[in-house]
Enzyme design. Structure first.
Site, PDB file in Angstrom:
ATOM      1  N   SER A   1     -12.782  -8.792 -37.935  1.00 42.67           N
ATOM      2  CA  SER A   1     -13.125  -9.636 -36.795  1.00 42.67           C
ATOM      3  C   SER A   1     -13.331  -8.827 -35.519  1.00 42.67           C
ATOM      4  O   SER A   1     -14.258  -8.029 -35.425  1.00 42.67           O
ATOM      5  CB  SER A   1     -12.020 -10.692 -36.630  1.00 42.67           C
ATOM      6  OG  SER A   1     -12.353 -11.645 -35.670  1.00 42.67           O
TER       7      SER A   1
ATOM      8  N   LYS B   1     -15.930  -9.422 -41.558  1.00 47.04           N
ATOM      9  CA  LYS B   1     -15.898 -10.779 -41.006  1.00 47.04           C
ATOM     10  C   LYS B   1     -16.850 -10.841 -39.814  1.00 47.04           C
ATOM     11  O   LYS B   1     -16.600 -10.235 -38.776  1.00 47.04           O
ATOM     12  CB  LYS B   1     -14.490 -11.172 -40.578  1.00 47.04           C
ATOM     13  CG  LYS B   1     -14.417 -12.573 -39.943  1.00 47.04           C
ATOM     14  CD  LYS B   1     -12.991 -12.890 -39.507  1.00 47.04           C
ATOM     15  CE  LYS B   1     -12.906 -14.274 -38.867  1.00 47.04           C
ATOM     16  NZ  LYS B   1     -13.559 -14.339 -37.547  1.00 47.04           N
TER      17      LYS B   1
ATOM     18  N   ASP C   1     -23.132   1.315 -33.011  1.00 50.37           N
ATOM     19  CA  ASP C   1     -24.546   0.998 -32.778  1.00 50.37           C
ATOM     20  C   ASP C   1     -25.060   1.560 -31.462  1.00 50.37           C
ATOM     21  O   ASP C   1     -26.270   1.701 -31.272  1.00 50.37           O
ATOM     22  CB  ASP C   1     -24.760  -0.514 -32.806  1.00 50.37           C
ATOM     23  CG  ASP C   1     -24.771  -1.068 -34.228  1.00 50.37           C
ATOM     24  OD1 ASP C   1     -24.361  -0.340 -35.150  1.00 50.37           O
ATOM     25  OD2 ASP C   1     -25.185  -2.227 -34.424  1.00 50.37           O
TER      26      ASP C   1
END
Length: 535
Positions: A299, A324, A310
């Protein structure tokens, strides 16, 4: 036009009635009124419950039927839409709020009595003079001893409204009389930063156990202190962190990213997107960063790792995270219970969803560890199955994948031998903690003059204590089986003793000395072992 005042209430009443009638004829699509209007599906459930309440031959607790019904509905949606019953709601609130109102102790129900493990530093119990090893035998005249002792009922007696007092009777080793201690209940923090210290002269370490309301402030305080102490690089440990609030995760990411970098995208059922971006507030934008994850990082932990990966910030080290990528919102059901309902999916800055597949069986979803174990993923990065159709590229050209968790930049295998798994199990399931408490209960005075640093770096666990634990845990018949793991067993025992003597920071410092993931970080730093800091 003049009206007699006596007609004004009548005129107003007629006008309101007319407005209601006209409004009922108008069609406002998708308003909250129509969303929750009575319909045949809801009527059917209500009628069934009423029939059982009033007509069924035996007395039935319809509240429990409702609970089962709600759980059954949610289980058919996704694994993360969950029901929080009334008796669990407050504990959930406290956990995510990051504090509760009480006296500030950690305790065991030990041999039919309430035994204090530690007091929370600066908390009400510590200020009132409660010490480790004390037995609390009564609270406000209610006996807290005996076979019927239950942890939840004990907590109910010790917690209460802020400013209220509780009168305790305390039994202390070496003191003949029973002590009377009055404690005023106050707000007590539930700490989410387990550890914060320097691994070496320039490399700081922070471990976060969840993302609660107070986590960002705790993190900022820890980061500020590390920078003050000379840390220019940071290890952020998110292993075994199940997540929490998205906003908390976004705030922590913001500390590392330059202004106006995309952190997260969420998308609801209507395709509406919300984007969050970094600001100019970051205090560690130029520092070197390592983020540690494993198969239990989920999460909000994955939001942090994914956003940094990223944006080509830092190095992700460890094993593939849980996977998740769904967002929940907590909604009250009006009777003290609540539901956490999935309302959106989230996407990392490159556009990938890291939600792993789920079907009808939630047990399979949560027990995916066994699948990872069998396919060799926990030992080899090459065993991680990736889907080329879910390939994404970061601004600097690094290839990342969606479809099920964050794959680390640097993989570190897990020791899955039976000996190692057994030691981890007895260490984390509370069994070793009970042994540590009983040992300290009999030898506490031996540690009165031992500082935390002395214990962490100099205290040695000898073979006799390992043998004592092995007999306590019924491992003595298999001592030869653990012979090659004696060092790991000694480390685990020492860490559990340290936790009860000094707290979680000391616990993590000891375990981290032999941690293979941290050793990999130091290898990446060009170092072969931890340079111990004793200041």
């Amino acid at each position: 036009m003049n009206f007699n005042n006596k007609y004004i209430p009548l005129i107003v009443g007629v006008a309101i009635a007319a407005g209601i009638f006209i409004g009922s004829k108008l069609n406002f699509a998708h308003t909250s009124d129509t969303l929750f209007a009575t319909n045949s599906k809801k009527d059917k459930l209500n009628k069934l419950i009423d029939y059982i309440d009033y007509e069924y031959v035996d007395s039935v607790n319809t509240d429990s039927i409702v609970d089962v019904t709600v759980n059954g509905i949610l289980e058919n949606l996704d694994p993360h839409s969950v029901y929080i019953p009334v008796d669990e709601y407050q504990a959930n609130v406290d956990d995510m709020r990051g504090n509760f109102t009480g006296i500030g102790i950690s305790f065991y129900v030990h041999q039919d009595s309430l035994a204090v493990i530690r007091t929370i530093p600066g908390g009400p119990a510590e200020r009132a003079g409660i010490i480790s090893g004390d037995r609390i035998i009564a609270a406000d005249g209610i006996e807290l001893a005996g076979q019927s002792l239950d942890r939840d009922s004990i907590s109910a007696y010790l917690k209460g409204t802020r400013g209220s007092k509780v009168n305790l009777k305390v039994q202390r080793r070496g003191v003949a009389e029973i002590l009377d201690v009055a404690i005023e209940r106050k707000t007590v923090p539930l700490v989410s930063v387990d550890a914060s210290y320097k691994l070496n002269n320039t490399l700081g370490y922070i471990k976060i156990n969840r993302f609660a309301e107070t986590t960002f402030d705790e993190f900022k305080d820890a980061l500020k202190q590390l920078k003050k102490d000379g840390a220019t690089k940071l290890v952020l440990d998110l292993r075994d962190n199940p997540g929490g609030y998205i906003t908390t995760a976004e705030s922590i990411v913001d500390e590392f990213l330059e202004d106006d970098k995309l952190i997260l995208v969420t998308k609801n059922k209507n395709g509406e997107e919300e984007e969050s971006f970094s600001t100019s507030k970051g205090d560690f934008e130029d520092g070197k960063l390592y983020v540690l994850i494993n198969e239990n990082s989920a999460s909000a932990s994955e939001i942090v790792a994914g956003a940094l990966q990223d944006n080509d910030k830092g190095t992700i080290v460890g094993r593939r995270s849980f996977g998740k990528g769904l967002v929940q919102r907590e909604m009250s059901l009006g009777d003290g219970s609540a539901v956490r309902l999935t309302i959106a999916r989230y996407y990392t800055p490159t556009g990938r969803s890291i939600q792993k597949p789920y079907g009808d069986n939630n047990d399979d979803y949560y027990n995916e560890y066994e699948k990872r174990y069998k396919n060799g993923e926990l030992q080899s990065r090459d065993s991680i199955a990736v889907d080329d159709s879910l390939k994404y590229v970061t601004p600097k050209g690094k290839i990342v994948y969606g479809g099920g968790g964050i794959i680390p930049d640097v993989f570190v295998p897990k020791d899955t031998s039976m000996q190692s798994e057994t030691i981890e199990y007895v260490s984390r399931n509370g069994f070793m903690s009970y042994f540590a408490f009983e040992y300290l209960d009999a030898h506490r005075e031996e540690f009165n003059d031992v500082s935390e640093a002395q214990f962490v770096y100099d205290y040695i666990i000898d073979d006799s204590l390992v043998d004592e634990f092995s007999e306590y845990a019924k491992l003595n018949k298999n001592r030869s089986f653990f012979k090659d793991y004696d060092k790991a067993l000694k480390t685990a025992i020492k860490a559990n003793l340290a936790q009860q003597l000094y707290g979680m920071n000391a616990y993590e410092m000891i375990l981290n000395q032999e941690d293979p993931v941290l050793k990999k970080v130091l290898e990446l730093e060009g170092r072969s072992n931890l340079t111990q800091i004793k200041d």
